[in-house]
Design an enzyme around this catalytic site. Structure first.
Site, PDB file in Angstrom:
ATOM      1  N   LYS A   1       5.541   9.213   8.351  1.00 12.57           N
ATOM      2  CA  LYS A   1       5.421   8.672   9.706  1.00 12.57           C
ATOM      3  C   LYS A   1       6.511   9.178  10.652  1.00 12.57           C
ATOM      4  O   LYS A   1       6.464  10.307  11.136  1.00 12.57           O
ATOM      5  CB  LYS A   1       5.383   7.137   9.636  1.00 12.57           C
ATOM      6  CG  LYS A   1       4.113   6.619   8.908  1.00 12.57           C
ATOM      7  CD  LYS A   1       4.052   5.118   8.865  1.00 12.57           C
ATOM      8  CE  LYS A   1       2.984   4.637   7.914  1.00 12.57           C
ATOM      9  NZ  LYS A   1       1.628   4.676   8.496  1.00 12.57           N
TER      10      LYS A   1
ATOM     11  N   ASP B   1       9.288   2.532  -1.237  1.00 10.05           N
ATOM     12  CA  ASP B   1       8.333   3.138  -0.300  1.00 10.05           C
ATOM     13  C   ASP B   1       8.786   2.763   1.124  1.00 10.05           C
ATOM     14  O   ASP B   1       8.539   1.653   1.583  1.00 10.05           O
ATOM     15  CB  ASP B   1       6.913   2.638  -0.579  1.00 10.05           C
ATOM     16  CG  ASP B   1       5.908   3.249   0.384  1.00 10.05           C
ATOM     17  OD1 ASP B   1       4.694   3.200   0.096  1.00 10.05           O
ATOM     18  OD2 ASP B   1       6.337   3.782   1.434  1.00 10.05           O
TER      19      ASP B   1
ATOM     20  N   TYR C   1       0.865  -1.189   0.000  1.00  6.61           N
ATOM     21  CA  TYR C   1       0.000   0.000   0.000  1.00  6.61           C
ATOM     22  C   TYR C   1       0.893   1.228   0.000  1.00  6.61           C
ATOM     23  O   TYR C   1       1.907   1.266   0.727  1.00  6.61           O
ATOM     24  CB  TYR C   1      -0.894  -0.009   1.249  1.00  6.61           C
ATOM     25  CG  TYR C   1      -1.716   1.244   1.471  1.00  6.61           C
ATOM     26  CD1 TYR C   1      -1.449   2.081   2.550  1.00  6.61           C
ATOM     27  CD2 TYR C   1      -2.756   1.582   0.616  1.00  6.61           C
ATOM     28  CE1 TYR C   1      -2.213   3.227   2.769  1.00  6.61           C
ATOM     29  CE2 TYR C   1      -3.530   2.719   0.834  1.00  6.61           C
ATOM     30  CZ  TYR C   1      -3.250   3.544   1.908  1.00  6.61           C
ATOM     31  OH  TYR C   1      -3.997   4.674   2.120  1.00  6.61           O
TER      32      TYR C   1
HETATM   33  P1  KE4 Z   1      -0.202   8.400   4.633  1.00  6.81           P
HETATM   34  O1  KE4 Z   1      -0.779   9.113   3.445  1.00  6.81           O
HETATM   35  O2  KE4 Z   1      -1.267   7.632   5.407  1.00  6.81           O
HETATM   36  O3  KE4 Z   1       0.652   9.320   5.509  1.00  6.81           O
HETATM   37  O4  KE4 Z   1       0.850   7.305   4.100  1.00  6.81           O
HETATM   38  C1  KE4 Z   1       0.429   6.373   3.153  1.00  6.81           C
HETATM   39  C2  KE4 Z   1       1.346   5.168   3.221  1.00  6.81           C
HETATM   40  C3  KE4 Z   1       2.310   5.015   2.250  1.00  6.81           C
HETATM   41  N1  KE4 Z   1       3.157   3.967   2.260  1.00  6.81           N
HETATM   42  C4  KE4 Z   1       3.085   3.030   3.243  1.00  6.81           C
HETATM   43  C5  KE4 Z   1       4.048   1.869   3.214  1.00  6.81           C
HETATM   44  C6  KE4 Z   1       2.117   3.131   4.267  1.00  6.81           C
HETATM   45  O5  KE4 Z   1       2.056   2.172   5.231  1.00  6.81           O
HETATM   46  C7  KE4 Z   1       1.231   4.221   4.268  1.00  6.81           C
HETATM   47  C8  KE4 Z   1       0.144   4.379   5.311  1.00  6.81           C
HETATM   48  N2  KE4 Z   1       0.067   3.329   6.285  1.00  6.81           N
HETATM   49  C9  KE4 Z   1      -1.237   3.161   6.891  1.00  6.81           C
HETATM   50  C10 KE4 Z   1      -1.193   1.902   7.785  1.00  6.81           C
HETATM   51  N3  KE4 Z   1      -0.906   0.728   7.054  1.00  6.81           N
HETATM   52  C11 KE4 Z   1      -1.643   4.371   7.650  1.00  6.81           C
HETATM   53  C12 KE4 Z   1      -2.867   4.165   8.514  1.00  6.81           C
HETATM   54  C13 KE4 Z   1      -4.098   4.754   7.872  1.00  6.81           C
HETATM   55  O6  KE4 Z   1      -4.300   4.619   6.640  1.00  6.81           O
HETATM   56  O7  KE4 Z   1      -4.878   5.370   8.642  1.00  6.81           O
END
Ligand code: KE4
Length: 425
Positions: free
Chosen positions: A263, A235, A140
């Site tokens: 993060k 990523d 993701y």
């Molecule tokens: P954000 O747009 O949520 O800051 O990041 C997206 C993203 C991109 N790449 C990786 C590997 C990620 O894990 C994420 C976001 N992770 C999720 C949890 N698996 C955030 C939690 C959520 O969506 O509320």
């Protein structure tokens, strides 16, 4: 009381949450509303204390409300919240990240991992003049249109949107392959390599819970991108400064062309970033023609949280200690499951871990993850929650350990897991 809060939230917020996974839909039940947090602990609206292994989905590697981070934010805020103009701390932050991740020669700050992925994809397409993006099932990268795409009927057929609102004409430029499948990757590049703008991958996947990339697979990916002059995007939004100080790329000793981050680099504030080779990054406006912008990008208050975090985790032995803590936790839970007779496998790297209810011994593919027992996970999740231990409300999410988790916290978690495994068996 929590249900009342949730019902109230649902009146004005879709699903009562500002991000879907928080709604507990995967595990059923009503989400906790958190009032405050400190160190490894969350306190809900009824002031019940929970030992936290979500850590805001990764950022809270030093624990919640770390005094030095709170002080840095307070001090920055007293000087003003946002200027929309360059600040010295943005340069300090860029230098710090480039020092810790030498593959990054230039970096642009944004406000989320999604924005970082979106910008990196545009940059790779603009830099190569190509349109096709390769991604992998189970990974993701945030919710940008080009990456909300799954494999079509055949791996190399047009991608299919995973969400309404993503144009099929856009999805067709995204090819989704199988994570860790070297032969399929080689076959894809043989057929369409000269049309591939970029490959984006989580080198250690954290969105099918934790599944590490295979070294040979990642080496092959690097070689194929070199051969076909495609941009390799790592990523590391989740793994960056989580699995090691230099991220997953330092573990595999592979140099991506672009890395996306998020993060931990925000320390709990909204921060993302994309960076990499100077000759690619120089194509980003205003130096180059590829447009990318953001009102609050590099916000000085967020930078103060992120930079303080990176400075603190750069201390000698931080990651050795964090990974040792994670190992004790994982070995202990695995031993407890074995003792009770519950089929369980776990993965861990640095300060993150994955938990899989399966009799499979090695969890190295998306297929093995989706064949795990979700019902067992849900029983385990709710059993641990009742005992005051907060795990991810989805079996597809990883768990996170912080430096603030004490040895007693780890032991309590292992003992509680053993108690809950008895409910499963
Ligand atoms: P954000 O747009 O949520 O800051 O990041 C997206 C993203 C991109 N790449 C990786 C590997 C990620 O894990 C994420 C976001 N992770 C999720 C949890 N698996 C955030 C939690 C959520 O969506 O509320």
């Amino acid at each position: 009381m929590t249900k009342k809060l949730f019902d109230e939230a649902k009146k004005r917020i879709p699903g009562g949450v500002n991000s879907p996974v928080r709604a507990f839909k995967a595990v059923t039940g009503t989400p906790l509303f958190i009032n405050k947090a400190s160190g490894p602990y969350l306190y809900d609206s009824k002031d019940k204390k929970y030992l936290d292994y979500v850590g805001s989905w990764g950022p809270m590697i030093l624990g919640h409300a770390h005094p030095e981070i709170v002080k840095a934010v307070n001090d920055a805020a007293k000087c003003g919240l946002s200027f929309g103009a360059p600040t010295e701390i943005e340069t300090q932050m860029a230098n710090k990240i480039c020092d810790l991740m030498p593959s990054i020669e230039k970096i642009r700050m944004v406000n989320s991992g999604t924005e970082a992925a979106m910008s990196a994809i545009r940059l790779a397409r603009g830099y190569t003049g190509r349109d096709i993006i390769i991604k992998f099932e189970g990974c993701y990268h945030g919710h940008t249109d080009s990456l909300l795409v799954k494999a079509g009927s055949g791996a190399l057929t047009f991608g299919v949107p995973t969400s309404p609102g993503v144009p099929t004409d856009l999805a067709k430029y995204t090819v989704t392959l199988t994570y860790n499948d070297i032969h399929q990757l080689q076959d894809a590049f043989e057929k369409i390599g000269n049309k591939v703008a970029a490959v984006i991958i989580e080198p250690i996947a954290g969105n099918m819970s934790l599944v590490p990339g295979n070294q040979e697979f990642l080496n092959t990916l690097r070689e194929l991108c070199n051969k076909h002059q495609s941009v390799l995007i790592f990523d590391e939004v989740m793994t960056g400064f989580r699995v090691a100080l230099g991220g997953a790329q330092s573990i595999f000793n592979i140099t991506p062309d672009i890395t996306i981050l998020g993060k931990i680099i925000g320390g709990g504030m909204p921060v993302g970033a994309f960076g990499g080779k100077e000759n690619i990054m120089n194509h980003i406006a205003p130096d180059g023609p590829i447009y990318q912008a953001g009102t609050l990008s590099g916000n000085p208050v967020a930078m103060s949280a992120g930079l303080t975090t990176l400075n603190l985790i750069s201390s000698e032995g931080f990651f050795n200690s964090l990974e040792h803590k994670t190992k004790i936790l994982v070995d202990g839970i695995t031993e407890s499951a074995k003792k009770i007779g519950v089929p369980l496998a776990m993965n861990y790297v640095g300060g993150m871990f994955g938990l899989f209810f399966t009799s499979e011994k090695t969890i190295d593919s998306f297929e093995k993850v989706i064949n795990c027992n979700k019902e067992h996970y849900n029983i385990f999740f709710h059993g641990m929650l009742e005992e005051g231990i907060y795990l991810a409300p989805s079996s597809y999410e990883a768990g996170f350990v912080s430096s603030s988790h004490s040895d007693d916290d780890i032991k309590l978690t292992i003992d509680t897991a053993e108690k809950i495994f008895k409910k499963i068996n």
